[in-house]
Every structure is written in C-alpha cells, then in structure tokens.
Design an enzyme around this catalytic site. Structure first.
Site, PDB file in Angstrom:
ATOM      1  CB  CYS A 177     -49.209 -17.931 -69.675  1.00 54.64           C
ATOM      2  SG  CYS A 177     -49.071 -16.284 -69.037  1.00 54.64           S
ATOM      3  CB  CYS A 192     -45.217 -17.198 -69.632  1.00 50.97           C
ATOM      4  SG  CYS A 192     -45.780 -15.534 -70.150  1.00 50.97           S
ATOM      5  CB  CYS A 232     -45.806 -13.695 -66.364  1.00 52.93           C
ATOM      6  SG  CYS A 232     -46.301 -15.144 -66.503  1.00 52.93           S
ATOM      7  CG  ASP A 291     -25.149   5.708 -10.608  1.00 48.08           C
ATOM      8  OD1 ASP A 291     -25.850   5.783 -11.889  1.00 48.08           O
ATOM      9  OD2 ASP A 291     -24.724   6.638 -10.037  1.00 48.08           O
TER      10      ASP A 291
END
Lengths: 514, 209
Positions: free
Chosen positions: A20, A88, A91, A325
C-alpha cells in the site's frame, strides 16, 4: 531526508502492486509527516518529489484492480473479498484507510453500547503475529525491488504507525482525549485467522523448538494469547527460518486483518465504610461447605449488592479489618470494610447518591447497618489492613461457671480488674487449625472487667479489651489447655462462653471519618 | 465483691435453666475405636478377648480430630491401680513422636498415622506400660505437649486438657472418618457385651520383663 528515488516506472508499478502507498514510504523513510498523510496525499507527495508519472502508475494499478473486482462481482460475488481485494503484503491491510476507519468506528460503537461514563481513555492494541513475518518478508522484497541502498534498514514498526494513526480517529469519535493515566481502557484485538491456520502450523513444523514451553514454575497456567503462542516464540521462530521459506508460507494469504474483539475496562473503584451486625446467624462472607450454602445471606452480600448495582460494576471484592464469627455480633461504631468494584460503568457516583445507597443497604434488613460510606482512594486502602494486627479491639462476653462458683472463685473474678496488659500464649485453636498453620502466638489482654452477674451468680458478663487477633472464645474456655493462661486459670474454675459481642475496632476508617 | 452490678433484663431473660452444652458437645462429634491395635470391626462378631485399649475420637466440624483415651481404658476405669507417672513419645526404636514437626497451612512434614500407629507410651507407678494407638488415619499435628510436664492431666481430665493428640485426616477422607468408628450407642452396647466376659488387662499393659 531523501524523497527522491531513482526508480523507473516499472518499479513504481511493481511497488504499488505489492505494497500500500503508506508501506512504500514506510520502507523508504522515517518521516512521520509523510507517514501520517492519507494514502492519496502520499501518492501526490511522491509524484511531486519525483516524477509526475508515479501518480499515473498508481492510478493505473488501482484501475486495473477495480476492474478485476467488478468482473468478479459479476461472476461470483462471494469471492470478491476473498481473492481480488488488494492485500498489502507488508501491513496486511491494517495501515490502509478503510481498515482504520472501520476499526475506529467499531470502537465508537462498542463504547456507546456499553454506556460507560469517562473523561479520558487509553488504548491497547493486540496485533496479529503474522505482521512480524510479513515485515521481514516485505523488507526483503523491497530490497530486491528498489535495491539494497534505497531501503531503510530499520523501518518503523507497523504497530507504532497504527497507534499513531488510530489515536486522532478514536479521539474524534469519543470526543474525549487520550491519556496514559486514564482509568478507562480500550483493548483492540486484531487477528489474522487465515495466517493462524496456514502459516503458524508450517512455522511450528519448521522450527518446533521455538514453541516449546519455558521452564517456568507453572508454564500451563501462564496467560496465553488468542492463538496460543507468544510474541517471543514467533520472533524466535522467524529468526530461525529463512526469508525464502517465510515468503513461501505466507504467499497464499489473501485476506486482510480483522477486528476480532474490542474489550472495555474501567479500573477498580474502592468504597469504604463501617458495618454493624446485629444477628447471631449471619456470616460475614457466604458460608459454603462442600459446595452447599449453609445460610442464605451474608454481610458481604448485603453491603456489596446495592453498591455494585449503583456503580454498575461487573463484580466486587469485599475485605474488612478482621472478621467475626457467625454467632458474634458487631456493635458499637462498627467494623471497617472496603469494597473493590470491578469494571464499573458509572465510576464517579456523587457522595449524595452514595448516601442514598447506604440508606438502601440499611433498609433491606435489620441484621446489619452501614455508616460512613464513601469513595476512598487506592492508597488509603492500605490503612485498613495495617490496623488488622496491632490495633485494640474490645468485646463483651457473656460467660458461665460450669459448676456453681465457690466464694474464692467469685473473689478471683472480682480481682480480674487488677490485671493490665497480660500476655497470653495461644496455640492455633482447633477451630481454625484446618486453615491456619500450627503456631504459638503471643497476644496481650489489655484489660478485663466484670460488668454484671445474674441472680445465682452463675452467669457473668465481662468487658475485655485485647490486642487484635486474640481468639476470645478460646481465651475463656482455654481450648483444651491450648490457650494459656486462660480465664479458667485466672478464676480457677471451669468457665465457658455463651455469647460474644465485638464492641469496637479501633481503626480510623474511612479516612477522616469521625 | 468489687463489682456487684447485675445483668440487664435482656440478658437475664436469655439465661434460663436450660441445658448448656460444653465446648466438646457444641463443636465435636465423638466416635470410639476399641481393642487397639487390632481394632474390632463393626458388624463382625464381638471379640473373644477385649483388651480395653480404647480411644475416643472427637471430630470437629472442620474435620480436625482430637484423640483421647476412652472411658473404658484401664487408666480411667482402674485409675487407682494404674497411676500415671510418665509419658514417652519414643514409641519404637526408630520412631520418636517428638520429632513430629508440621509446617504451613497444609501441615507438611507430619507423621502419617494409621489406626494401629502408636502415639505414645504411658508408664505407670506399678511398672506397667500402656501404648496408646491412634485409631484413625491422618497426619499427626501434635501430641499434647502439656502431658509431658503434667502426666496427671491424662487421668484428671482425659476428655479435655488431657487429650493425647490432634490428627488431621485427609480432606477426601474427612467425611468418612466417623463411619469406621463406633458411635456412642454402639460403644455402650459393646461395653455391656464385654462386661460378661473375663477381662484380661494383661494385653493392654505390656509389663516389662
């Protein structure tokens, strides 16, 4: 900086057919000004600096391409994207304008869908591993095409350029700035499925040693990326395999990269307060034994539920300064607690709204109540745990003589008030031995005072103030002699505990409260 | 009396004449293993000769077990005859229970015990020696260290402060541990059947030559 290249039109044509426009300049030069331009401007720029013909070459290639596309569309529409769309090789399409537009659009849509409130953001990018392969191949291709001298030895990373190109697009769509310390995180995951299927297996067979697991302690438990290999493994394999082989294996790729997933996350928000517990059948945290729930509710859920809903969080973590508790009440000013809200959609709830949440918490049950609720900073959270072992806690204990007391024993009981700061040795109580190591711990009883008797003088109430971490029940009944000295030793009689209330936990929390 | 205030009415209401269970009754279930080291199995014929080397296992709701001697043990039943003078943790030539050291939450490094594993040897004034066996499978967490300084605890309060040892069964076996033991009722009926027989304590008391 050179923008003038001595190449003939044929070479330009070849270049545009392979890469590209942005990758063409990427392989030639480092100039960010050019790299950030749109594809059309890049071509114009090259034409201005070199030969007007370059633009013609580019358009020619473009035209030929679109012609092929139309032809194929007429024939078989499905194959259009699959085969002829230009890819391309450098990329894999991610630096091309349509992809950038598409990706930023998807980010904007995902963010809008999830309805986050935020004023800054930061982005994380996860790109396909195939880019490392294609980078090496395309640099080699470029050298063959343009000659070794014309090509930069270290071209800019595709990822680096991608990030820089994406930022203005995302910022424009979200209408807030990017910031490296933003709490709102956008993770963009881009994949190349075709390469995972076609290239990765070949790489694995060519260089199997690159993909073996490291010698870490738990190699299987390590976080793995989507395709199950790490960047380091791929880079290692690339260094072992020749360029020709890499080119060969990626030559069949025809599809561009795809936006696989966009994940959003807001970092945790912390909320602190104090709670009281008025029930002897309510555990602090969900009580689950062998996968079955013992009791329906818990302090944690009474507090966490409404807070989580208000912040619209995915979940929450509850922690507190110590615990009591199930059969012990928490009276007085309450026990400090902290709730971490995970991935809140609405992170900045105003204090007025928080007070409303607290009211809601207090209205849902009479078993607990909350006070001082507020957002606390992450650094303040440390204070909660710091107080856990050193601070003083005070209790009310209702006890009984197992046998009717003799006068001497009653006298000893009365003399308890003379004791101050007595050290006792507590061997881990049998009650908690299944989850704590066996050890002898020294704890200080600061003060004991007698608060009352029943008519027969068999039952009595004590007020105790002790170092945090003292097991009070065991101090009273001695836990088979494992806590010593115990109340049994001080009074010289068999005594037992019936009920216990925590009266105070002396930690300043939330910061600045009271 | 220095402080002679009375409890408030709310608390006085709570204190009725009702029965208050002891610590052991509140948190533990008990079972018995009799005729150790060759323990008598439930459901089989009663042993022809009972040696009364019996232990009581107190199992906490968290599955930790406390081993005590049983009320039928000669040291309790005939406390007059057998006056305890000392306790030895060196149970065989090579095995010394005082070497038992446990580490961490998981109690690593503990001696592994079977029902017939000896825990300690009690010697009496008359020269007799009685070996106490574990009665269950598990890791030895501790032998009651207070017995060494004050062996009389064993007879004074054998059910509480005079316990012999704390044993942690394997997590997966934790629930079944009580099944292999006699419950209170079975134990009582076992004792009744024994009382008809000639009692021979010679087996329990290994008189040194």
């Amino acid at each position: 900086m050179q923008f003038c290249f001595e190449m003939d039109q044929e070479t330009w044509k070849k270049a545009f057919a392979t890469f590209c426009p942005r990758c063409v300049v990427r392989l030639f030069c480092h100039d960010w000004k050019v790299l950030k331009m749109s594809e059309k401007d890049i071509v114009n720029f090259l034409a201005e600096n070199n030969d007007e013909q370059i633009e013609t070459s580019f358009l020619e290639i473009e035209q030929r391409r679109s012609l092929q596309v139309t032809e194929l569309q007429n024939g078989n529409g499905d194959e259009m994207n699959a085969t002829t769309d230009f890819l391309c090789i450098s990329c894999l399409g991610i630096l091309m304008t349509p992809f950038l537009e598409d990706c930023s659009q998807k980010v904007a849509e995902t963010v809008a869908n999830d309805n986050y409130t935020f004023n800054r953001f930061q982005c994380f990018y996860f790109l396909p591993h195939q880019l490392f392969v294609s980078d090496k191949v395309s640099q080699d291709t470029a050298k063959q095409l343009f000659g070794a001298n014309a090509v930069e030895n270290e071209a800019h990373d595709v990822k680096e350029i991608f990030k820089i190109l994406m930022e203005p697009l995302v910022t424009a769509k979200l209408k807030v700035p990017r910031s490296i310390d933003a709490n709102f995180e956008i993770a963009i995951n881009i994949s190349h499925r075709e390469a995972e299927k076609k290239v990765l297996p070949v790489m694995k067979s060519k260089s199997p040693r690159s993909f073996t697991h490291g010698k870490g302690k738990h190699p299987a438990k390590r976080l793995k990326p989507l395709d199950g290999v790490s960047i380091a493994q791929v880079k290692h394999a690339i260094s072992k395999i020749s360029v020709e082989e890499l080119r060969e294996m990626s030559s069949s790729l025809s599809q561009p990269c795809k936006v696989e997933a966009i994940q959003l996350n807001h970092s945790s928000v912390y909320v602190g307060g104090r709670y009281n517990k008025y029930s002897r059948t309510l555990p602090q945290t969900p009580w689950i034994i062998d996968g079955k729930r013992k009791l329906e509710n818990s302090v944690q859920e009474f507090l966490g539920g409404p807070i989580k809903d208000a912040f619209r969080a995915d979940g929450y973590n509850f922690s507190s300064s110590g615990r009591e508790d199930v059969d012990v009440r928490m009276l007085g000013t309450g026990r400090p607690y902290l709730i971490e809200l995970i991935n809140p959609r609405f992170p900045s709830v105003p204090q007025a709204k928080i007070l409303e949440i607290e009211k809601k918490i207090n209205e849902q049950t009479s078993d607990i109540s909350s006070s001082g609720l507020q957002i606390v900073s992450k650094t303040d959270c440390k204070r909660l745990k710091e107080g856990e072992e050193e601070k003083t806690k005070s209790y009310y204990a209702l006890c009984r003589f197992i046998h009717p007391p003799r006068q001497t024993q009653l006298e000893k009981l009365g003399q308890l008030k003379d004791l101050t700061d007595v050290e006792i040795k507590q061997t881990t109580p049998v009650r908690v031995l299944h989850r704590r190591p066996l050890a002898v711990r020294i704890r200080t009883i600061h003060k004991i005072s007698l608060r009352g008797f029943d008519d027969n003088k068999q039952f009595f109430k004590l007020e105790l103030s002790t170092q945090a971490g003292t097991y009070i029940k065991e101090f009273v009944h001695s836990d088979f002699g494992r806590t010593s000295p115990s109340l049994r030793d001080f009074v010289d009689a068999d005594v037992d505990i019936i009920e216990l209330d925590v009266q105070s936990v002396d930690v300043v929390w939330p910061p600045g409260f009271k | 009396m220095a402080d002679d205030t009375s409890l408030c009415s709310e608390e006085n209401q709570k204190i009725t004449t009702e029965y208050y269970p002891s610590v052991v009754e509140r948190y533990f279930t008990s079972g018995y293993q009799v005729n150790l080291p060759k323990c008598w199995k439930k459901g089989t014929d009663e042993p022809s000769e009972a040696n009364f080397n019996d232990v009581r296992i107190l199992r906490h709701s968290n599955k930790i077990c406390i081993v005590t001697i049983a009320p039928s043990h000669p040291l309790i039943k005939q406390a007059e005859t057998y006056k305890v003078t000392g306790i030895s943790l060196k149970v065989t030539e090579k095995l010394d229970r005082s070497q038992n050291q446990v580490h961490g939450k998981r109690k690593r490094g503990a001696h592994w015990l079977n029902p017939s594993s000896p825990l300690c040897i009690i010697s009496c004034e008359d020269g007799s020696r009685h070996t106490v066996y574990c009665g269950i499978r598990g890791s030895l967490i501790e032998i009651n260290p207070r017995l060494l300084n004050d062996p009389s605890l064993l007879q004074k309060s054998y059910e509480t402060n005079g316990y012999i040892a704390i044993v942690m069964p394997k997590l997966i076996e934790g629930n079944q541990i009580m099944d292999s033991l006699l419950n209170e009722e079975e134990y009582q009926s076992y004792l009744r059947s024994c009382s008809k027989q000639t009692i021979n304590f010679g087996i329990a008391a290994d008189i040194p030559s």
